[in-house]
Design a protein around this motif. Sequence first.
Motif, PDB file in Angstrom:
ATOM      1  N   GLN A 226     -10.608  13.162   7.413  1.00  0.00           N
ATOM      2  CA  GLN A 226     -10.967  12.026   8.256  1.00  0.00           C
ATOM      3  C   GLN A 226     -10.949  10.736   7.463  1.00  0.00           C
ATOM      4  O   GLN A 226     -10.393   9.717   7.922  1.00  0.00           O
ATOM      5  CB  GLN A 226     -12.344  12.266   8.861  1.00  0.00           C
ATOM      6  N   ARG A 227     -11.542  10.760   6.272  1.00  0.00           N
ATOM      7  CA  ARG A 227     -11.558   9.554   5.442  1.00  0.00           C
ATOM      8  C   ARG A 227     -10.151   9.140   5.056  1.00  0.00           C
ATOM      9  O   ARG A 227      -9.806   7.940   5.042  1.00  0.00           O
ATOM     10  CB  ARG A 227     -12.392   9.803   4.174  1.00  0.00           C
ATOM     11  N   GLY A 228      -9.307  10.132   4.714  1.00  0.00           N
ATOM     12  CA  GLY A 228      -7.933   9.802   4.351  1.00  0.00           C
ATOM     13  C   GLY A 228      -7.177   9.185   5.518  1.00  0.00           C
ATOM     14  O   GLY A 228      -6.390   8.251   5.331  1.00  0.00           O
ATOM     15  N   TYR A 229      -7.428   9.723   6.707  1.00  0.00           N
ATOM     16  CA  TYR A 229      -6.773   9.183   7.896  1.00  0.00           C
ATOM     17  C   TYR A 229      -7.223   7.736   8.135  1.00  0.00           C
ATOM     18  O   TYR A 229      -6.392   6.848   8.397  1.00  0.00           O
ATOM     19  CB  TYR A 229      -7.112  10.057   9.101  1.00  0.00           C
ATOM     20  N   GLN A 230      -8.538   7.530   8.045  1.00  0.00           N
ATOM     21  CA  GLN A 230      -9.055   6.179   8.271  1.00  0.00           C
ATOM     22  C   GLN A 230      -8.503   5.200   7.248  1.00  0.00           C
ATOM     23  O   GLN A 230      -8.139   4.050   7.580  1.00  0.00           O
ATOM     24  CB  GLN A 230     -10.587   6.194   8.202  1.00  0.00           C
ATOM     25  N   ALA A 231      -8.413   5.625   5.996  1.00  0.00           N
ATOM     26  CA  ALA A 231      -7.929   4.733   4.947  1.00  0.00           C
ATOM     27  C   ALA A 231      -6.475   4.350   5.182  1.00  0.00           C
ATOM     28  O   ALA A 231      -6.068   3.199   4.962  1.00  0.00           O
ATOM     29  CB  ALA A 231      -8.098   5.407   3.584  1.00  0.00           C
ATOM     30  N   ASN A 232      -5.670   5.332   5.638  1.00  0.00           N
ATOM     31  CA  ASN A 232      -4.261   5.026   5.903  1.00  0.00           C
ATOM     32  C   ASN A 232      -4.105   4.100   7.100  1.00  0.00           C
ATOM     33  O   ASN A 232      -3.170   3.285   7.150  1.00  0.00           O
ATOM     34  CB  ASN A 232      -3.472   6.323   6.119  1.00  0.00           C
ATOM     35  N   VAL A 233      -5.006   4.227   8.086  1.00  0.00           N
ATOM     36  CA  VAL A 233      -4.992   3.270   9.195  1.00  0.00           C
ATOM     37  C   VAL A 233      -5.250   1.865   8.669  1.00  0.00           C
ATOM     38  O   VAL A 233      -4.619   0.880   9.113  1.00  0.00           O
ATOM     39  CB  VAL A 233      -6.033   3.667  10.257  1.00  0.00           C
ATOM     40  N   ARG A 234      -6.180   1.764   7.706  1.00  0.00           N
ATOM     41  CA  ARG A 234      -6.482   0.447   7.140  1.00  0.00           C
ATOM     42  C   ARG A 234      -5.270  -0.125   6.401  1.00  0.00           C
ATOM     43  O   ARG A 234      -5.023  -1.340   6.414  1.00  0.00           O
ATOM     44  CB  ARG A 234      -7.666   0.552   6.159  1.00  0.00           C
ATOM     45  N   VAL A 235      -4.502   0.730   5.741  1.00  0.00           N
ATOM     46  CA  VAL A 235      -3.283   0.264   5.064  1.00  0.00           C
ATOM     47  C   VAL A 235      -2.325  -0.342   6.085  1.00  0.00           C
ATOM     48  O   VAL A 235      -1.746  -1.420   5.877  1.00  0.00           O
ATOM     49  CB  VAL A 235      -2.612   1.425   4.302  1.00  0.00           C
ATOM     50  N   ILE A 236      -2.166   0.331   7.213  1.00  0.00           N
ATOM     51  CA  ILE A 236      -1.244  -0.153   8.240  1.00  0.00           C
ATOM     52  C   ILE A 236      -1.749  -1.461   8.851  1.00  0.00           C
ATOM     53  O   ILE A 236      -0.986  -2.428   9.026  1.00  0.00           O
ATOM     54  CB  ILE A 236      -1.054   0.928   9.326  1.00  0.00           C
ATOM     55  N   THR A 237      -3.045  -1.535   9.185  1.00  0.00           N
ATOM     56  CA  THR A 237      -3.578  -2.760   9.791  1.00  0.00           C
ATOM     57  C   THR A 237      -3.548  -3.922   8.796  1.00  0.00           C
ATOM     58  O   THR A 237      -3.275  -5.067   9.177  1.00  0.00           O
ATOM     59  CB  THR A 237      -5.015  -2.535  10.278  1.00  0.00           C
ATOM     60  N   THR A 238      -3.809  -3.646   7.525  1.00  0.00           N
ATOM     61  CA  THR A 238      -3.758  -4.707   6.513  1.00  0.00           C
ATOM     62  C   THR A 238      -2.336  -5.218   6.354  1.00  0.00           C
ATOM     63  O   THR A 238      -2.096  -6.434   6.253  1.00  0.00           O
ATOM     64  CB  THR A 238      -4.290  -4.178   5.166  1.00  0.00           C
ATOM     65  N   THR A 239      -1.389  -4.296   6.292  1.00  0.00           N
ATOM     66  CA  THR A 239       0.021  -4.709   6.186  1.00  0.00           C
ATOM     67  C   THR A 239       0.418  -5.538   7.403  1.00  0.00           C
ATOM     68  O   THR A 239       1.146  -6.549   7.289  1.00  0.00           O
ATOM     69  CB  THR A 239       0.926  -3.478   6.068  1.00  0.00           C
ATOM     70  N   ASP A 240      -0.046  -5.149   8.577  1.00  0.00           N
ATOM     71  CA  ASP A 240       0.268  -5.897   9.795  1.00  0.00           C
ATOM     72  C   ASP A 240      -0.295  -7.311   9.714  1.00  0.00           C
ATOM     73  O   ASP A 240       0.362  -8.282  10.108  1.00  0.00           O
ATOM     74  CB  ASP A 240      -0.302  -5.155  11.003  1.00  0.00           C
ATOM     75  N   ASN A 241      -1.520  -7.439   9.211  1.00  0.00           N
ATOM     76  CA  ASN A 241      -2.122  -8.773   9.067  1.00  0.00           C
ATOM     77  C   ASN A 241      -1.309  -9.636   8.106  1.00  0.00           C
ATOM     78  O   ASN A 241      -1.117 -10.845   8.322  1.00  0.00           O
ATOM     79  CB  ASN A 241      -3.563  -8.652   8.579  1.00  0.00           C
ATOM     80  N   MET A 242      -0.850  -9.033   7.008  1.00  0.00           N
ATOM     81  CA  MET A 242      -0.060  -9.796   6.031  1.00  0.00           C
ATOM     82  C   MET A 242       1.272 -10.230   6.637  1.00  0.00           C
ATOM     83  O   MET A 242       1.740 -11.350   6.391  1.00  0.00           O
ATOM     84  CB  MET A 242       0.181  -8.936   4.783  1.00  0.00           C
ATOM     85  N   LEU A 243       1.871  -9.382   7.444  1.00  0.00           N
ATOM     86  CA  LEU A 243       3.118  -9.753   8.105  1.00  0.00           C
ATOM     87  C   LEU A 243       2.886 -10.885   9.106  1.00  0.00           C
ATOM     88  O   LEU A 243       3.735 -11.780   9.286  1.00  0.00           O
ATOM     89  CB  LEU A 243       3.733  -8.530   8.807  1.00  0.00           C
ATOM     90  N   ASN A 244       1.730 -10.837   9.776  1.00  0.00           N
ATOM     91  CA  ASN A 244       1.387 -11.935  10.706  1.00  0.00           C
ATOM     92  C   ASN A 244       1.261 -13.237   9.953  1.00  0.00           C
ATOM     93  O   ASN A 244       1.688 -14.302  10.438  1.00  0.00           O
ATOM     94  CB  ASN A 244       0.110 -11.608  11.459  1.00  0.00           C
ATOM     95  N   GLU A 245       0.630 -13.189   8.781  1.00  0.00           N
ATOM     96  CA  GLU A 245       0.497 -14.415   7.979  1.00  0.00           C
ATOM     97  C   GLU A 245       1.861 -14.942   7.578  1.00  0.00           C
ATOM     98  O   GLU A 245       2.107 -16.167   7.543  1.00  0.00           O
ATOM     99  CB  GLU A 245      -0.351 -14.117   6.737  1.00  0.00           C
ATOM    100  N   LEU A 246       2.764 -13.985   7.242  1.00  0.00           N
ATOM    101  CA  LEU A 246       4.109 -14.406   6.864  1.00  0.00           C
ATOM    102  C   LEU A 246       4.823 -15.080   8.042  1.00  0.00           C
ATOM    103  O   LEU A 246       5.504 -16.110   7.869  1.00  0.00           O
ATOM    104  CB  LEU A 246       4.901 -13.179   6.409  1.00  0.00           C
ATOM    105  N   MET A 247       4.647 -14.530   9.215  1.00  0.00           N
ATOM    106  CA  MET A 247       5.279 -15.134  10.380  1.00  0.00           C
ATOM    107  C   MET A 247       4.695 -16.487  10.718  1.00  0.00           C
ATOM    108  O   MET A 247       5.357 -17.338  11.313  1.00  0.00           O
ATOM    109  CB  MET A 247       5.123 -14.183  11.588  1.00  0.00           C
ATOM    110  N   ASN A 248       3.464 -16.762  10.318  1.00  0.00           N
ATOM    111  CA  ASN A 248       2.811 -18.027  10.622  1.00  0.00           C
ATOM    112  C   ASN A 248       3.270 -19.149   9.708  1.00  0.00           C
ATOM    113  O   ASN A 248       2.923 -20.309   9.908  1.00  0.00           O
ATOM    114  CB  ASN A 248       1.277 -17.893  10.532  1.00  0.00           C
ATOM    115  N   ILE A 249       4.041 -18.810   8.669  1.00  0.00           N
ATOM    116  CA  ILE A 249       4.493 -19.871   7.720  1.00  0.00           C
ATOM    117  C   ILE A 249       5.370 -20.880   8.448  1.00  0.00           C
ATOM    118  O   ILE A 249       5.346 -22.075   8.171  1.00  0.00           O
ATOM    119  CB  ILE A 249       5.260 -19.230   6.547  1.00  0.00           C
ATOM    120  N   VAL A 250       6.170 -20.398   9.406  1.00  0.00           N
ATOM    121  CA  VAL A 250       7.126 -21.294  10.074  1.00  0.00           C
ATOM    122  C   VAL A 250       6.447 -22.195  11.066  1.00  0.00           C
ATOM    123  O   VAL A 250       7.075 -23.063  11.653  1.00  0.00           O
ATOM    124  CB  VAL A 250       8.226 -20.472  10.773  1.00  0.00           C
ATOM    125  N   ARG A 251       5.211 -22.029  11.343  1.00  0.00           N
ATOM    126  CA  ARG A 251       4.520 -22.850  12.335  1.00  0.00           C
ATOM    127  C   ARG A 251       4.038 -24.155  11.722  1.00  0.00           C
ATOM    128  O   ARG A 251       3.696 -24.210  10.553  1.00  0.00           O
ATOM    129  CB  ARG A 251       3.329 -22.093  12.928  1.00  0.00           C
TER     130      ARG A 251
END
Length: 419
Positions: A394-419
């Motif tokens: 369960q902990r491993g699953y939760q941690a990997n979800v956090r990796v995906i959500t964190t990566t998604d947030n970083m990609l969102n920040e990257l997309m916001n550069i053009v604004r």
Amino acid sequence: MLTSLFTGISGLNANSLALSVVGDNIANANTVGFKSSRANFGDILSQTLGGASAMQVGRGAMIIDIQKMFTQGTLETTANPLDLAIEGDGFFIVRQLNGPTYYTRAGQFRLDKDGYVVDPNGYRLQAYQMNPDGTVTGAIGDIYLAGLMSEPRATNEVKIQVNLDSRQTVPSQPWTSPSGPNLPDPNTYNFSTAITIYDSQGNPHLVYTYFVKTAANQWTAYMVYDSSSDPTNPNYTEAGSFNITFDENGRLTTDPPTSSFNFDFTPWGAAAQNVTFNFTDSTQFGSPNAVVFQTQNGYSSGNLIAVTVDQDGVISGVFTNGQVKKVAQVVLAKFVAAHNLTKVGKNLFLESYGSGNPTYGAPGTVGVGKVFANSLEASNVDLAEEFVRMIAAQRGYQANVRVITTTDNMLNELMNIVR
């Protein structure tokens, strides 16, 4: 950065599969003979940055193997004599009629309508076959118990140990051999006893032994039986006599203390037979006449009333005539790589290329375990250990979800550069 998304997904897949293995173990915590499994993790082939091994980056995790754990389960006592448990290595062998051969640790056996020993799936338990004398033939086959009978055995020896009262006197009337429906006159003998013997067809016959004192320290034993097959019209006949002598200490001096007599059982359709009467250890002391011990080695036919199984896997039938007859011996199979056996459900395994070929042996030999009757092997699942693995997954699953959500947030920040 996109790589971390796929790395996180691999972690989700691996931990969810590990949780499935844990769930299967817990679900089978009460399954007889169940062997738990363990998910073994491994990393996915890494990618190299810049050609230097020091710059290798992993691509995530995967389940490289689901390992079967063939540790010993606890043995539980049951009331069914055909419930069998293995303590040690080995598998029971069960065969599907006109089908494949399976291997199992679950020993929940019973009789089917045809009299064969089968498991809950109806597959027949395999065992070494036995000759009528109880020796193993080496051939492996089904265990058939229906219709088993214990054949009669004709009596050929009777042992009688008596004490004849030394204070007795010679009877007032001489011994007269009986003939007809009447037994001897009590005034013609000092003491008598009776024992049942059996003819070649298992018919019982009551034989009377009459002891007559003839002189000091001297006695004669007469054997009398009914030679008529009509119980309403007996014909008592003397089969013979035997002289017995004692010394001054009341010890038997007759040597040998045995004599053979012929009994004609042809009126019952059986053969005539010789029966040896053995009076070893008989005495003549100054105490009342008494039978100390008597026995004979014949018996009638018998029907099966119970089944027993010993630690060597020998299945024996108990019959109504008191006899115990060996029927078969359970055979066990052992594999070099049992963890590579193929699970097919219903507590069954199939041989695979990775498991190697089985070796067969009787319980307690060639490295296989012993068999216990009235017992079942419980599942080897350790719930405490499974709960810990559940938490880790369960902990491993939760941690990997956090990796995906964190990566998604970083990609969102990257997309916001053009604004």
